[in-house]
Design an enzyme around this catalytic site. Structure first.
Site, mmCIF file in Angstrom:
data_model
loop_
_atom_site.group_PDB
_atom_site.id
_atom_site.type_symbol
_atom_site.label_atom_id
_atom_site.label_comp_id
_atom_site.label_asym_id
_atom_site.label_seq_id
_atom_site.Cartn_x
_atom_site.Cartn_y
_atom_site.Cartn_z
ATOM 1 N N ARG A 288 1.455 -0.354 -2.410
ATOM 2 C CA ARG A 288 2.460 -1.018 -3.238
ATOM 3 C C ARG A 288 2.076 -2.473 -3.436
ATOM 4 O O ARG A 288 1.300 -3.026 -2.648
ATOM 5 C CB ARG A 288 3.844 -0.879 -2.601
ATOM 6 C CG ARG A 288 4.391 0.553 -2.726
ATOM 7 C CD ARG A 288 5.807 0.665 -2.180
ATOM 8 N NE ARG A 288 6.447 1.910 -2.595
ATOM 9 C CZ ARG A 288 6.320 3.078 -1.989
ATOM 10 N NH1 ARG A 288 5.557 3.165 -0.904
ATOM 11 N NH2 ARG A 288 6.931 4.151 -2.431
ATOM 12 N N ASN B 138 -0.260 11.818 4.271
ATOM 13 C CA ASN B 138 -0.014 10.448 3.840
ATOM 14 C C ASN B 138 -0.021 9.534 5.067
ATOM 15 O O ASN B 138 0.769 9.732 6.001
ATOM 16 C CB ASN B 138 1.339 10.380 3.114
ATOM 17 C CG ASN B 138 1.611 9.016 2.507
ATOM 18 O OD1 ASN B 138 1.383 7.988 3.136
ATOM 19 N ND2 ASN B 138 2.128 8.993 1.292
ATOM 20 N N HIS C 137 -0.425 5.344 -0.537
ATOM 21 C CA HIS C 137 0.441 4.878 -1.624
ATOM 22 C C HIS C 137 0.562 3.355 -1.508
ATOM 23 O O HIS C 137 1.532 2.836 -0.953
ATOM 24 C CB HIS C 137 1.815 5.538 -1.520
ATOM 25 C CG HIS C 137 2.702 5.279 -2.700
ATOM 26 N ND1 HIS C 137 3.588 6.212 -3.192
ATOM 27 C CD2 HIS C 137 2.856 4.191 -3.486
ATOM 28 C CE1 HIS C 137 4.255 5.702 -4.219
ATOM 29 N NE2 HIS C 137 3.820 4.470 -4.408
ATOM 30 N N HIS D 1 2.475 -1.784 3.601
ATOM 31 C CA HIS D 1 1.852 -0.803 4.517
ATOM 32 C C HIS D 1 0.375 -0.680 4.138
ATOM 33 O O HIS D 1 -0.450 -1.385 4.700
ATOM 34 C CB HIS D 1 2.582 0.543 4.515
ATOM 35 C CG HIS D 1 3.193 0.953 3.221
ATOM 36 N ND1 HIS D 1 2.444 1.212 2.093
ATOM 37 C CD2 HIS D 1 4.500 1.162 2.870
ATOM 38 C CE1 HIS D 1 3.249 1.563 1.101
ATOM 39 N NE2 HIS D 1 4.489 1.550 1.525
ATOM 40 N N GLU E 22 -1.614 7.412 -4.620
ATOM 41 C CA GLU E 22 -0.350 7.447 -5.359
ATOM 42 C C GLU E 22 0.071 6.032 -5.731
ATOM 43 O O GLU E 22 -0.241 5.074 -5.018
ATOM 44 C CB GLU E 22 0.762 8.057 -4.496
ATOM 45 C CG GLU E 22 0.509 9.467 -4.031
ATOM 46 C CD GLU E 22 1.658 9.993 -3.188
ATOM 47 O OE1 GLU E 22 1.749 11.217 -3.035
ATOM 48 O OE2 GLU E 22 2.466 9.185 -2.676
ATOM 49 N N HIS F 185 7.631 14.860 -0.493
ATOM 50 C CA HIS F 185 8.759 13.996 -0.165
ATOM 51 C C HIS F 185 9.779 14.744 0.700
ATOM 52 O O HIS F 185 10.448 15.672 0.233
ATOM 53 C CB HIS F 185 9.474 13.422 -1.395
ATOM 54 C CG HIS F 185 10.180 12.121 -1.084
ATOM 55 N ND1 HIS F 185 9.586 10.886 -1.265
ATOM 56 C CD2 HIS F 185 11.387 11.879 -0.564
ATOM 57 C CE1 HIS F 185 10.420 9.935 -0.891
ATOM 58 N NE2 HIS F 185 11.530 10.513 -0.456
ATOM 59 N N GLY G 294 3.899 12.665 4.853
ATOM 60 C CA GLY G 294 3.614 11.488 5.660
ATOM 61 C C GLY G 294 4.673 11.184 6.683
ATOM 62 O O GLY G 294 4.468 11.336 7.886
ATOM 63 N N HIS G 295 5.854 10.773 6.221
ATOM 64 C CA HIS G 295 6.884 10.267 7.132
ATOM 65 C C HIS G 295 7.252 11.296 8.195
ATOM 66 O O HIS G 295 7.263 10.994 9.395
ATOM 67 C CB HIS G 295 8.128 9.864 6.341
ATOM 68 C CG HIS G 295 9.221 9.308 7.191
ATOM 69 N ND1 HIS G 295 9.220 8.012 7.657
ATOM 70 C CD2 HIS G 295 10.349 9.877 7.696
ATOM 71 C CE1 HIS G 295 10.299 7.803 8.393
ATOM 72 N NE2 HIS G 295 10.993 8.913 8.435
ATOM 73 N N ARG H 60 1.892 -5.597 13.977
ATOM 74 C CA ARG H 60 1.362 -6.471 15.015
ATOM 75 C C ARG H 60 0.248 -7.393 14.510
ATOM 76 O O ARG H 60 -0.248 -8.230 15.262
ATOM 77 C CB ARG H 60 0.827 -5.626 16.187
ATOM 78 C CG ARG H 60 1.912 -4.947 16.994
ATOM 79 C CD ARG H 60 2.788 -5.948 17.738
ATOM 80 N NE ARG H 60 2.053 -6.637 18.781
ATOM 81 C CZ ARG H 60 2.010 -6.252 20.064
ATOM 82 N NH1 ARG H 60 2.662 -5.165 20.431
ATOM 83 N NH2 ARG H 60 1.332 -6.947 20.946
ATOM 84 N N THR I 151 11.070 3.680 -0.709
ATOM 85 C CA THR I 151 10.206 4.837 -0.888
ATOM 86 C C THR I 151 10.454 5.395 -2.281
ATOM 87 O O THR I 151 11.400 4.982 -2.952
ATOM 88 C CB THR I 151 10.483 5.904 0.196
ATOM 89 O OG1 THR I 151 9.516 6.965 0.074
ATOM 90 C CG2 THR I 151 11.884 6.467 0.064
#
Length: 237
Positions: free
Chosen positions: A45, A7, A43, A50, A70, A190, A213-214, A18, A100
């Site tokens: 939103r 992700n 993902h 992001h 997603e 997750h 991802g994270h 930036r 999240t």
């Protein structure tokens, strides 16, 4: 074999902070695949904090492995997915203001809605997955919707595993086997990390794909992106 889909939302967050194009999201996606990553997940939103909706289009010709989008199937998201036609769409019931994803679908309550959305995606040859908690009734409901796969929401497992509670894996193992018995593929994601991914993989029957991802991007700050991708691949295989 369990595929690793990376992700890249956090890469987009860093870029957006930036206002320019550093880091280059498309280059990072390409590099992840070159390093051995077996899929790219995004993902988007509604507030595009992001991943931007345009990113989804721009990534389509870049991603040569599996492309997973997603999101909550609001009209704008459905339109995006039908236009891009990724390998897989993962339906997530997150609120617009959620930091999240924090819960799986109530597949019983939203059965009719999910059936309608899933049938539209499947008519367009897009594999469908539903984000669910490890609850037997929700797995049964997912089967009724005709989803191709479920994605097990693994935050609770990750939290309990960090405390040393290895029994936290049990509902996930049980629900994975239930899904297989019902003819549904099993994904997961997750808070999976280098610390817990091997134990999770070893205890989940038929695990087809993990989306990470994270943790992966955070670990890469210390260890390097290419190295971390290959560390995950080693643990998964």
């Amino acid at each position: 074999m369990t595929k690793l889909s990376v992700n890249i939302n956090k890469i987009a967050t860093l870029r957006n902070s930036r206002g320019g194009n550093t880091p280059d999201l498309l280059q990072v996606a390409s590099d992840i695949e070159r390093f051995g990553g077996e899929g790219i997940t995004i993902h988007p939103r509604p507030d595009e904090r992001h991943i931007r909706y345009q990113d989804a289009y721009d990534l389509k010709p870049i991603v040569t492995t599996e492309y997973n989008i997603e999101g909550n199937p609001i009209p704008k998201f459905i339109e995006l997915v039908l236009a891009v036609k990724p390998t897989q769409v993962t339906l997530v019931p997150d609120a617009e203001d959620a930091i999240t994803s924090n819960a799986g679908w109530d597949t019983k309550k939203h059965e009719d809605f999910l059936k309608e959305v899933i049938s539209e995606f499947k008519r367009n040859d897009i594999r469908t997955s539903i984000f669910v908690d490890p609850v037997s009734e929700m797995i049964e409901g997912a089967a009724i919707t005709a989803a191709d796969r479920i994605e097990l929401y693994t935050e609770e497992f990750a939290s309990e595993y960090a405390k040393g509670n290895l029994k936290a894996i049990l509902p996930y193992s049980t629900c994975a086997q239930q899904a297989i018995d019902l003819g549904i593929g099993v994904n997961a994601g997750h808070d999976l990390s280098l610390d817990n991914i091997q134990f999770f993989k070893e205890n989940i029957p038929g695990l087809l794909e993990v989306s990470i991802g994270h943790a992966l991007i955070s670990e890469s700050i210390y260890l390097g992106l290419e190295n971390v991708v290959n560390m995950y691949l080693h643990r998964l295989k």
